[in-house]
Design an enzyme around this catalytic site. Structure first.
Site, mmCIF file in Angstrom:
data_model
loop_
_atom_site.group_PDB
_atom_site.id
_atom_site.type_symbol
_atom_site.label_atom_id
_atom_site.label_comp_id
_atom_site.label_asym_id
_atom_site.label_seq_id
_atom_site.Cartn_x
_atom_site.Cartn_y
_atom_site.Cartn_z
ATOM 1 N N THR A 283 35.341 25.292 6.943
ATOM 2 C CA THR A 283 34.593 24.626 6.092
ATOM 3 C C THR A 283 33.572 25.254 5.888
ATOM 4 O O THR A 283 33.570 26.460 6.594
ATOM 5 C CB THR A 283 33.670 23.329 7.384
ATOM 6 N N ASP A 284 32.714 24.866 4.976
ATOM 7 C CA ASP A 284 31.108 26.374 4.981
ATOM 8 C C ASP A 284 29.988 25.640 6.160
ATOM 9 O O ASP A 284 30.628 24.784 6.818
ATOM 10 C CB ASP A 284 30.921 25.861 3.394
ATOM 11 N N TRP A 285 29.392 26.023 6.379
ATOM 12 C CA TRP A 285 28.548 26.405 7.128
ATOM 13 C C TRP A 285 28.009 24.549 7.818
ATOM 14 O O TRP A 285 27.133 24.784 6.276
ATOM 15 C CB TRP A 285 28.083 26.976 7.462
ATOM 16 N N GLY A 287 29.555 22.515 6.857
ATOM 17 C CA GLY A 287 29.770 21.266 5.750
ATOM 18 C C GLY A 287 30.281 20.003 6.517
ATOM 19 O O GLY A 287 30.953 19.666 7.322
#
Length: 794
Positions: A283-285, A287
């Protein structure tokens, strides 16, 4: 005999080294049978708690904020890295250290109780690299970045970023490459291959539909399947299939109703089944919102990770809502990459990358990515008699090397324009320099010190210094030439604005007008340097100066690279990878960017992502991509819309002639070869970017007027020298996406091949026919929007 064997071994080693450092597609399975057995043994030995810890990152540490949990692990390995996967010594699992970013490695330059420094090279921004149209050079940059990743002990670079330039106001466009998916995909693939040739990994991002910063954590991107496949996913497909990045980072936004990190259609059906991706997805941070859903859909690692996610995953396995086999599958993907990492293989990090050599590459890429927009009366390169220069504009003295946020780099130095001028043998007017320096220092001293997340965000720029008519007149008398630098910066969490950003401020326009007029009255030239990260309006002021050089944000060697071009040491060969519209309202997405906030909708839950604890905004929002496939030049050319500077445009100090465009056949059968001769007809050695556009029949599906289907760049051609460039068209180059059948199809009829210097400077044309419709590829039905979209049509 022994000497003969030794020679053979040396030759084989040389071939292997060349292959590993090349930009050729990397093929074949990553993991051997022995390694597969090792992975299965590790998984079998792991407890449920250990499994849950491996699919969840170890936390996030942000300097200047309280309660960050990852300080111990990141400080143990690489200070300033963005995060890490778990280490489980009992079963032989080593951590993977992850660090930003798109313009070079981002880590802390200093460390506690350590006198050494850990600076990294700030390379030109991605938009500038795309403007080189030179995949070999971008691969070279990637190898340099990879050298620093390797020697500083990082395992995976959280880059390159490749979201499409849908709208010029996107705050992170500088991190991304282009408005065109082919350019985007080819540049990304080149960067990935360069970085990974050093035995370290990449995370291509943000997958997908993340084309704005406004409400980025919650916005629902609503877009047709065709626009997704042809425009917003195509760059990712090219990168995955040509370069096999170690990892993919899912984006924050929803895509047709579902968070991308929770989308089985996106992460499994498309990424893995349709494209054959072999790595793992993170995931993005912070997310997404549901760790269990993310596990099921194939989002293998949750970053930066928190204890609630780990606990929820363990509980879900316990109550039967999550099959432990799903964890085993995700862990296998993680371990496949872990075994490739240099940390796992025991590499001895030197902490001494080749910063000097990498700076040379940054300087070359900066010079090669600059685009000469205007050059009236051969104002550039500077005449030999010009020595004393008046440098106007704040950013002549405070150069912008790159954007803010995760795209920023902690470099040891940066070369301002005035410093580059001095290095190049020019003198800079001292009194003007002193005025600017004092003004900028005073303005900066009045600013508050930003910490934590605020430090990630772009600051308001220092207002342009007021320059009196008297001072301008004095400079026109005392100096040989005027340079005016216009600067722009942007970054995470916020999008750009129209007034004072896309459009120049009144002070900036007045400065250009006053300086240009005063200097021309004295028979002297005015050159405007655009030190910017994204597209701006130019039509209202471009007639004032004698020349305009688009210098983008060229990295730490900015001043030297600019002077290389304006002095004539380097002949500019960059061309635009974005269209420059006349006004913002001409942009096809202007009416719906960045979407709307849904007033009556409930606040989207952060779930167990950890986002809520940071107080980040969470407003329900949506954006509808009504322009559909008509993005950038696809819109401007199809709707005959005038632009300030078209896609692919760029001037040179010489001229090129296109001749002998030839096709290998008049009808298409599996593939077709295109050749064209390029001759330097001017007086200066230079390089030319050659663009191949294709106009396709539009019977069943509507089509853009033309689409870029291939491109190449000549070697440095001396005056009178000629080179033949060869391009190969395959069935996918002819195809469009048919939503009804979920297929890529090429329609029967006549196709026009155009060899061009830009999208509106077509030099040669030829034609071929396709006699039978081709179904190039049948793919999964995926990401169907829940409602009809009123899409743009020619």
């Amino acid at each position: 005999m022994k000497s003969g064997k030794a020679i053979v071994i040396m030759i084989l080693l040389f071939i292997i080294c060349v292959y590993l450092s090349s930009c050729s597609p990397q093929q074949g399975k990553w993991i051997s049978v022995k390694e597969q057995k090792k992975i299965q043994k590790i998984i079998f030995s792991m407890t449920l708690e250990e499994k849950a810890s491996l699919v969840v990152g170890t936390g996030m540490y942000i300097q200047g904020t309280e309660g960050s949990s990852n300080k111990t692990l990141t400080e143990k390995y690489v200070s300033g890295s963005a995060g890490a996967t778990a280490e489980i010594p009992r079963v032989g699992v080593t951590p993977m250290i992850l660090a930003d970013g798109p313009a070079g490695l981002r880590i802390s330059p200093t460390r506690t109780d350590d006198k050494n420094t850990y600076y990294c090279t700030a390379f030109p921004i991605a938009t500038m690299l795309a403007s080189t149209w030179d995949t070999e050079l971008v691969c070279k940059v990637g190898r340099s970045v990879g050298n620093e990743i390797l020697e500083y002990g990082v395992d995976v670079l959280l880059a390159p970023a490749l979201n499409l330039h849908r709208n010029p106001l996107c705050g992170r466009n500088f991190e991304y490459y282009s408005e065109d998916p082919l350019v985007t995909g080819k540049m990304t693939a080149a960067m990935v291959k360069g970085v990974q040739s050093k035995g370290v990994g990449t995370a291509i991002k943000h997958f997908a539909g993340n084309n704005q910063e406004t409400n980025r954590f919650t916005v629902d991107t609503i877009v047709t399947e065709r626009a997704l496949r042809e425009i917003y996913l195509e760059g990712f497909r090219i990168a995955v299939q040509e370069a096999q990045p170690w990892t993919v980072m899912s984006s924050y936004n929803k895509l047709n109703g579902t968070y991308t990190s929770e989308s089985y259609d996106l992460l499994t059906k498309i990424l893995r089944e349709d494209w054959g991706f072999e790595g793992f997805v993170m995931t993005d941070w912070l997310g997404g919102s549901d760790s269990v859903a993310q596990m099921k859909t194939g989002n293998d690692v949750l970053m930066p990770g928190n204890q609630n996610q780990t606990a929820n995953i363990i509980a879900a396995v316990g109550n039967g809502s999550l099959d432990e086999k799903v964890l085993d599958r995700n862990i296998e993907r993680i371990l496949n990459i872990m075994l490739k990492s240099q940390r796992n293989r025991g590499y001895k990090y030197s902490n001494k990358p080749d910063l000097k050599g990498n700076a040379k590459i940054a300087r070359q890429a900066g010079a090669d990515g600059m685009v000469l927009l205007k050059n009236e009366g051969e104002s550039l390169p500077l005449a030999k008699g010009i020595k004393n220069i008046a440098a106007f504009g704040n950013t002549s003295y405070e150069i912008i090397t790159g954007g803010t946020g995760s795209g920023n780099v902690n470099e040891a130095y940066s070369v301002a324009l005035v410093e580059g001028l001095i290095n190049g043998g020019y003198s800079v007017n001292k009194s003007l320099k002193d005025n600017y320096t004092a003004y900028i220092e005073k303005a900066k001293a009045a600013r508050p010190v930003l910490t934590g997340l605020e430090a990630f965000m772009p600051q308001e720029p220092v207002a342009e210094m007021e320059v009196s008519a008297e001072l301008v007149g004095k400079m026109a008398d005392e100096t040989d030439l005027a340079l005016i630098t216009i600067g722009r910066n942007s970054g995470e969490f916020t999008d750009r604005k129209k007034d004072g950003d896309f459009y120049l401020t009144d002070k900036e326009k007045s400065l250009i007008k006053a300086v240009s007029k005063t200097f021309v009255d004295k028979g002297k030239k005015t050159i405007v340097i655009l030190n910017i990260g994204g597209v701006i309006e130019t039509a209202s002021w471009r007639d004032m100066p004698d020349a305009i050089l688009l210098a983008w944000q060229p990295g730490q060697e900015a001043g030297n690279a600019i002077v290389d071009v304006i002095s004539g040491k380097v002949n500019p060969s960059g061309k635009l990878a974005d269209s420059f519209p006349l006004v913002y309202d001409d942009v096809p997405s202007a009416k719906n960017f960045p979407g709307v906030e849904l007033a009556n909708a409930p606040e989207p839950p952060a779930g167990d992502s950890g986002r809520g604890s940071l107080g980040l905004p969470a407003k329900a929002a949506e954006v509808v991509y009504e322009e559909d496939i008509y993005v950038g030049y696809r819109y401007y050319d199809s709707f005959s819309k005038p632009v300030a500077y078209e896609f692919g445009y760029g001037l040179s100090y010489t001229q090129f002639e296109y001749n002998s465009l030839k096709l290998s056949s008049k009808s298409f059968k599996n593939k077709l070869t295109v050749t064209v001769d390029i001759k330097n007809t001017g007086k200066t050695a230079g390089r030319e970017v050659v663009q191949i556009y294709l106009s396709a029949p539009a019977k069943k599906l509507n089509k853009p007027a033309q689409e870029l289907t291939a491109f190449g760049k000549t070697k440095l051609l001396k005056p009178g020298q000629k080179q033949t460039l060869t391009f190969e068209l395959n069935p996918m180059d002819l195809a469009s996406f048919d939503t009804d059948s979920s297929s890529w199809i090429a329609e029967t009829g006549r196709y026009i091949v155009k060899a061009a210097a830009s999208s509106r400077d077509i030099r040669q044309t030829a034609a071929f026919t396709l006699d039978d419709e081709l179904v190039v590829q049948k793919v999964n039905k995926a990401l169907t929007p829940a409602r009809a979209i009123n899409t743009l049509r020619p």
